[in-house]
Design a protein around this motif. Structure first.
Motif, short mmCIF file in Angstrom:
data_model
loop_
_atom_site.label_atom_id
_atom_site.label_comp_id
_atom_site.label_asym_id
_atom_site.label_seq_id
_atom_site.Cartn_x
_atom_site.Cartn_y
_atom_site.Cartn_z
N PHE A 104 0.80 -1.33 0.02
CA PHE A 104 0.19 0.03 -0.08
C PHE A 104 0.92 1.33 0.06
CE2 PHE A 104 -2.53 3.42 1.71
CZ PHE A 104 -3.84 3.07 1.49
N ILE A 105 1.71 1.29 0.76
CA ILE A 105 2.68 2.49 0.83
C ILE A 105 3.61 2.69 -0.51
CG2 ILE A 105 4.60 3.49 2.02
CD1 ILE A 105 3.85 2.06 4.73
N LEU A 106 3.97 1.25 -0.97
CA LEU A 106 4.71 1.72 -1.93
C LEU A 106 4.11 2.24 -3.24
CD1 LEU A 106 7.37 1.12 -3.86
CD2 LEU A 106 6.73 -1.15 -4.04
N LEU A 172 -0.57 7.25 8.80
CA LEU A 172 -0.08 6.89 7.42
C LEU A 172 -0.36 7.98 6.37
CD1 LEU A 172 1.61 4.81 6.36
CD2 LEU A 172 -0.16 3.40 5.58
N PHE A 173 -1.29 8.10 6.22
CA PHE A 173 -1.77 9.13 5.33
C PHE A 173 -0.97 10.41 5.50
CE2 PHE A 173 -5.84 6.76 4.22
CZ PHE A 173 -5.24 6.49 3.07
N GLY A 174 -0.86 11.01 6.75
CA GLY A 174 -0.09 11.85 7.07
C GLY A 174 1.34 12.16 6.67
N MET A 175 1.97 10.88 6.82
CA MET A 175 3.31 10.78 6.55
C MET A 175 3.25 10.72 4.81
SD MET A 175 4.39 7.49 8.77
CE MET A 175 6.04 7.44 8.31
N MET A 176 2.45 10.23 4.09
CA MET A 176 2.70 9.98 2.73
C MET A 176 2.12 11.19 2.01
SD MET A 176 1.55 5.95 1.89
CE MET A 176 -0.11 6.27 2.31
N ASN A 177 1.20 11.89 2.26
CA ASN A 177 0.48 12.97 1.62
C ASN A 177 1.16 14.18 1.36
OD1 ASN A 177 -1.49 11.07 1.02
ND2 ASN A 177 -3.08 12.20 2.64
N TRP A 178 2.16 14.53 2.26
CA TRP A 178 2.87 15.67 2.32
C TRP A 178 4.39 15.45 1.95
CZ3 TRP A 178 0.72 20.58 2.75
CH2 TRP A 178 -0.45 20.69 3.37
N ILE A 179 4.69 14.48 1.20
CA ILE A 179 6.19 14.40 0.63
C ILE A 179 6.43 15.35 -0.19
CG2 ILE A 179 6.29 11.98 1.44
CD1 ILE A 179 5.66 11.17 -1.47
N TYR A 180 5.68 15.88 -1.10
CA TYR A 180 6.10 16.75 -1.86
C TYR A 180 6.45 18.17 -1.24
CZ TYR A 180 1.95 19.78 -0.86
OH TYR A 180 1.02 20.59 -0.45
N THR A 181 6.41 18.24 -0.28
CA THR A 181 6.95 19.69 0.49
C THR A 181 8.35 19.14 0.96
OG1 THR A 181 6.27 18.75 2.71
CG2 THR A 181 4.67 20.04 1.52
N TRP A 182 8.97 17.97 0.85
CA TRP A 182 10.29 17.94 1.24
C TRP A 182 11.01 16.89 0.45
CZ3 TRP A 182 11.20 12.65 2.50
CH2 TRP A 182 10.01 12.01 3.12
N MET A 198 10.10 4.26 5.17
CA MET A 198 8.74 4.84 5.78
C MET A 198 7.77 3.65 6.42
SD MET A 198 5.74 7.11 4.06
CE MET A 198 7.07 8.62 3.59
N GLY A 199 7.85 2.56 5.84
CA GLY A 199 7.12 1.15 6.29
C GLY A 199 8.02 0.96 7.39
#
Length: 246
Positions: A104-106, A172-182, A198-199
């Protein structure tokens, strides 16, 4: 009979080629619209901006799409249906709960690292759709959320863990959804390595905290917060999936 079949056959490739050109052109328009929404925001973008970026006349844009809301709807629908279809296929590869969470994460990271502008638009414009267009997108989001929730519940059952699955999903969504900022590809690497790390962090935290201490229950003893009113959304619904509030 044979001659009739022969006469019809040439039309099929032409129609298929026409459909392919339409899909390709639609994809191009949506890509350009995504760039405009990413740069100017949904509210700040105009149909004239979208026309200039896509190379389609303003009249043509209104004829085929009607409004910028329709374009945002098509961007969101394409994104969510694509990532959901890929996820369902990939989940068939494993029955092991932890591995399925890692899939799911990948799947999530792979798509959004390639489409970072789209991810920004989805994160910031999640409430822009009105007039019923948002309800279809919300249904797809709910399905995506429920799949993730079921993966967490399966891990709990298999490992006899005690944690709140909804909190885990939203985290988990919080970890994944904002990756574009960093995210920096030179530092953070490709999606596969990032998803693995991340997993490890997410699952390590969920599993170790669940084993370390039982979940707390709310105390009935009066305290300084007694009487404080918690604010809920008017419709009583929570949001899931791709939202900046996650």
């Amino acid at each position: 009979m044979a001659r009739l079949a022969t006469n019809r056959a040439p039309g099929r490739p032409r129609r298929a080629a026409s459909d392919a050109r339409f899909r390709r052109r639609l994809s191009e328009v949506l890509d350009h619209a995504t760039e405009v929404f990413c740069e100017k925001g949904y509210e700040g973008a105009s149909m004239r901006d979208l026309s200039r970026a896509s190379g389609m006349s303003l009249a043509g844009l209104y004829h085929y799409f009607g409004s910028k809301e329709r374009l945002l709807y098509l961007i969101q629908k394409h994104t969510f249906t694509t990532i959901l279809a890929k996820l369902k296929t990939r989940l068939e590869e494993s029955a092991e709960p932890e591995q399925r969470i890692r899939i799911f994460i990948l799947n999530h990271l792979e798509y959004f690292l390639v489409n970072q502008q789209g991810m920004k638009v989805l994160s910031h414009e999640d409430e822009a759709l009105k007039n019923g267009l948002g309800s279809e997108i919300a249904a797809i989001k709910r399905e995506y959320y429920r799949i993730c929730l079921s993966l967490m519940d399966a891990l709990k059952r298999e490992r006899s863990l005690d944690f709140d699955a909804r909190t885990a999903v939203m985290s988990l969504f919080g970890m994944m959804n904002w990756i574009y900022t960093w995210y920096n590809p030179r530092v953070d690497g490709a999606a596969e390595g990032l998803a693995r790390r991340m997993g490890d962090i997410f699952l390590g935290g969920v599993i170790s905290s669940s084993k370390r201490a039982p979940r707390r229950t709310v105390s009935a003893t009066p305290n300084k917060f007694e009487g404080t009113r918690l604010q809920a959304r008017p419709n009583g619904k929570s949001k899931a999936g791709f939202s900046r509030r996650h």
